[in-house]
Design a protein around this motif. Structure first.
Motif, PDB file in Angstrom:
ATOM      1  N   PHE A 249       0.865  -1.175   0.000  1.00 35.97           N
ATOM      2  CA  PHE A 249       0.000   0.000   0.000  1.00 35.97           C
ATOM      3  C   PHE A 249       0.901   1.223   0.000  1.00 35.97           C
ATOM      4  N   ILE A 250       0.479   2.267  -0.664  1.00 35.71           N
ATOM      5  CA  ILE A 250       1.111   3.573  -0.510  1.00 35.71           C
ATOM      6  C   ILE A 250      -0.001   4.541  -0.156  1.00 35.71           C
ATOM      7  N   LYS A 251       0.043   5.051   1.066  1.00 30.02           N
ATOM      8  CA  LYS A 251      -0.957   6.018   1.517  1.00 30.02           C
ATOM      9  C   LYS A 251      -0.533   7.398   1.052  1.00 30.02           C
ATOM     10  N   LEU A 252      -1.473   8.153   0.512  1.00 30.27           N
ATOM     11  CA  LEU A 252      -1.197   9.471  -0.049  1.00 30.27           C
ATOM     12  C   LEU A 252      -1.814  10.563   0.818  1.00 30.27           C
ATOM     13  N   TYR A 253      -1.054  11.630   1.025  1.00 27.76           N
ATOM     14  CA  TYR A 253      -1.484  12.738   1.875  1.00 27.76           C
ATOM     15  C   TYR A 253      -1.315  14.058   1.137  1.00 27.76           C
TER      16      TYR A 253
END
Length: 102
Positions: A22-26
């Motif tokens: 997963f790559i969480k984006l902010y």
């Protein structure tokens, strides 16, 4: 719908179905989306966006290093979701000059 990606968090999954990363984006302050990387050859789910504007994009595992390199070396970056006849999502750079040496 789009937002500028300012920060990200990478997670390497263990025993989480066919999801490997997963790559969480902010944006500046808020968790706005996630990139899911699933096993090559499985059915790739459509991208989604919920009522709050949270975007989920799905990629095959083989694209992981390409996406990581884009996050590392490109700026600014944006996450997009288009809801036309078929849901469509992507990450992109902005317009850049040729020979920008990135």
């Amino acid at each position: 719908m789009e937002f500028e990606i300012k920060k990200y968090v990478i997670s390497h999954m263990s025993n989480h179905g066919n999801t490997r990363h997963f790559i969480k984006l902010y944006d500046e302050n808020e968790h706005r989306g996630i990139l899911r990387f699933i096993d090559n050859g499985t059915t790739l789910p459509e991208p989604t966006m919920n009522r709050r504007g949270y975007i989920t994009l799905n990629y095959y595992q083989e694209e992981f290093i390409n996406v990581i390199n884009t996050l590392r070396y490109e700026k600014p970056l944006y996450c997009h979701f288009l809801d036309h006849d078929v849901n469509h999502g992507f990450i992109s750079t902005s317009r850049e000059d040729v020979g920008d040496e990135e």
